[in-house]
Write an enzyme that holds these catalytic residues in place. Structure first.
Site, short mmCIF file in Angstrom:
data_model
loop_
_atom_site.label_atom_id
_atom_site.label_comp_id
_atom_site.label_asym_id
_atom_site.label_seq_id
_atom_site.Cartn_x
_atom_site.Cartn_y
_atom_site.Cartn_z
N SER A 287 39.67 36.03 36.00
CA SER A 287 41.02 36.58 36.12
C SER A 287 41.05 38.09 36.01
O SER A 287 40.45 38.79 36.81
CB SER A 287 41.94 35.92 35.09
N HIS A 288 41.73 38.61 35.00
CA HIS A 288 41.96 40.04 34.84
C HIS A 288 40.84 40.73 34.07
O HIS A 288 40.92 41.93 33.81
CB HIS A 288 43.29 40.25 34.12
N ASP B 72 45.98 41.32 39.94
CA ASP B 72 44.77 41.35 39.12
C ASP B 72 43.55 40.80 39.84
O ASP B 72 43.57 40.60 41.05
CB ASP B 72 45.01 40.57 37.82
N ASP C 36 41.95 37.90 40.19
CA ASP C 36 41.98 36.70 41.03
C ASP C 36 43.33 36.49 41.72
O ASP C 36 43.53 35.47 42.36
CB ASP C 36 41.60 35.47 40.23
N ASP D 125 46.53 36.19 40.53
CA ASP D 125 47.63 35.37 40.02
C ASP D 125 48.61 36.15 39.13
O ASP D 125 49.64 35.61 38.74
CB ASP D 125 47.10 34.13 39.28
N ARG D 126 48.31 37.41 38.83
CA ARG D 126 49.22 38.20 38.00
C ARG D 126 49.83 39.33 38.82
O ARG D 126 49.30 39.70 39.87
CB ARG D 126 48.48 38.77 36.79
N LYS E 142 50.22 30.54 38.93
CA LYS E 142 51.00 31.77 39.04
C LYS E 142 50.50 32.52 40.26
O LYS E 142 49.37 32.35 40.69
CB LYS E 142 50.91 32.59 37.76
#
Length: 542
Positions: free
Chosen positions: A112-113, A276, A278, A280-281, A375
């Protein structure tokens, strides 16, 4: 030919809120990735001959593990693998592909982030057939299997050319390398008024989108510039890099400070956004105004009917417990359900599948809807663009009018990163032991109305998730929430969330940290953050 390879268990393969995340050297240990992938497959039933989606955010070690995953999918009996070109698939795009092509599930390779590189973070998570993250009962089963695993299955198929679109035979299993953007872009065109957004850009509307050298770069380039006609250069840092250009791909005010500074400047674009690692944010910044993720959720929900995909109205809104209560007031006015869940997108899945919620959000910059089961950072940005185009107002004007209607929830999150794990656990344990005695007492002149350790009772399947964060609620609507995060890879991250509700528009222009200063001090008094952690201030404030 399929080989059975003997192996020994690792003791540290417990998935967190978003799969298994460790440093790259950990995943590079012999059989480490294979053990976890096999533990996933061993915890599933009925996938023989079915389709598995595989993709990741392009971070370091992504391609190698994808090759391993493809070979193990063939060895375990999957009939087909869909993989993104170059090994790239944003997390929401992977969710959409699982759903669109009715895949059995998917492996998403991402942390992710978190930062990427030879000594940084890597991760693997499994998403189920609904496109959403594996539920807790499955992640628990995966962990139990990882503790006893003695073999994994892998087919000798050679390397798959991930850069060439089309079909490949992999030992009798079909592998399709797909354009990672196409299906997702087509879905976005069904949800939003692209014509209205194009007209806005043609009228001189300026936007800055920072892809942070992460996965949304190709998506932003295709959708914003090619399909919506935004000027070249609107999408910045759009080439995904294994180390994210040496930066931390977290769209917050620390790691996207250059964008924030630009949006606060004299010649700022009309709208700024970032996503971010991947995809999703999201980060949303209007000219001269940062819009918190909690407020963004509320404002998107209040205006969603302006987009074609949501013109029929919302079925309900869901938010994670630490997210501010701003969206609650929107749900109340709309007369729809409002659901408070633990942190972790998987908890929204049941509500979305049951048709009880349409839009969901987390304070950690995650917002999405029932179009996928993750998300979706770019989705949130596009919905904002649709709203801006339809209302013909600036982001600041929209925010100001929203607060005048619903009141403003001053809200902030303080992260204490890489705290010694024992110290963080000691703080939480001590605080839990004092919860029963807190109600009725006062701290810095504020009376505590209630205190608990949040437990979630899922209204769909009846499951109960306990110990999801400690809440201290004050009279008048203020609160402090204490939680340990499951997204880091070293030490513990203590998160403090503070919130104060202000109904009077005359007090809506205060500095957020100033408005919350007494509450922040009270939270330290209650939990002893400095005493336990030795920290004088948080690592990150958002």
């Amino acid at each position: 030919m399929t080989r059975t390879v003997e192996t020994k268990p690792f003791s540290d393969q417990k998935p967190g809120t978003s799969g298994l995340r460790k440093k790259v050297p950990v995943f590079q240990q012999e059989h480490y990735a294979e053990n976890f992938i096999q533990s996933v497959f061993d915890s599933l039933e009925g996938f023989q001959g079915q389709t598995l989606v595989i993709g990741g955010d392009g971070r370091y070690f992504n391609r190698e593990v994808i090759q391993t995953a493809i070979a193990m999918a063939a060895g375990n009996g999957f009939g087909r693998v869909i993989v993104g070109q170059g090994g790239i698939l944003s997390t929401p795009a992977a969710s959409h592909i699982i759903r669109k092509y009715k895949a059995f599930g998917g492996l998403i390779l991402s942390a992710s982030h978190n930062p990427g590189g030879p000594h940084e973070d890597f991760g693997i998570k499994y998403n189920a057939g609904n496109g959403g993250p594996a539920p807790e009962k499955l992640t628990d089963a995966i962990f139990e299997r990882s503790k006893t695993i003695s073999r994994f299955l892998i087919a000798d198929i050679g390397l798959v050319d991930l850069d060439r679109l089309g079909f490949v035979d992999a030992g009798g299993m079909e592998v399709e390398v797909v354009d990672p953007v196409a299906d997702y872009a087509e879905l976005m065109e069904t949800l939003f008024d692209f014509d209205a957004i194009r007209t806005m850009f043609k009228g001189g509307f300026r936007m800055a989108f920072d892809a942070m050298h992460a996965v949304t770069g190709p998506y932003a380039k295709e959708i914003l510039e090619k399909r919506l006609g935004a000027p070249a250069g609107t999408a910045r840092n759009f080439v995904p890099l294994p180390d994210f250009g040496g930066h931390h791909p977290d769209p917050n005010l620390v790691h996207a400070k250059a964008l924030y500074d630009e949006m606060m400047g004299d010649d700022a674009p009309d709208f700024g956004a970032a996503s971010d690692g991947d995809g999703d944010r999201n980060l949303v910044i209007g000219r001269s105004i940062f819009i918190t993720p909690s407020d963004s959720l509320a404002m998107l929900a209040a205006n969603a009917h302006l987009a074609p995909g949501y013109k029929a109205g919302l079925k309900g809104i869901a938010r994670s417990m630490p997210t501010s209560g701003a969206a609650d007031r929107v749900a109340e006015k709309l007369g729809i359900g409002m659901y408070e869940t633990p942190t972790g997108w998987k908890f929204f899945g049941n509500l979305l599948d049951a048709g009880m919620a349409t839009i969901c959000g987390e304070e950690s910059a995650g917002t999405g809807s029932d179009h996928v089961r993750e998300k979706d950072g770019l989705w949130a940005v596009l919905l904002w663009l649709n709203i801006l185009a339809m209302r013909g107002e600036s982001a600041r004007e929209i925010a100001t009018k929203h607060w005048a209607t619903y009141g403003r929830n001053y809200y902030s999150r303080h992260d204490y990163e890489e705290v010694e794990t024992e110290a963080a656990n000691r703080l939480m344990t001590e605080l839990r032991g004092r919860l029963a005695a807190l109600p009725g007492t006062a701290v810095r002149g504020m009376k505590i109305a209630a205190a608990d350790d949040f437990a979630y009772h899922d209204p769909v399947d009846g499951s109960v998730s306990k110990n999801q964060g400690i809440r201290v609620m004050f009279e008048g609507g203020s609160r402090a929430v204490f939680r340990l995060s499951g997204t880091g890879t070293s030490g513990a991250t203590l998160r403090l969330y503070v919130e104060r509700y202000e109904p009077d528009p005359a007090h809506h222009d205060l500095d957020t940290q100033e408005a919350l200063s007494e509450l922040i001090a009270a939270a330290d008094d209650i939990a002893g953050i400095r005493r336990h952690t030795g920290r004088e201030k948080p690592s990150v404030i958002t």
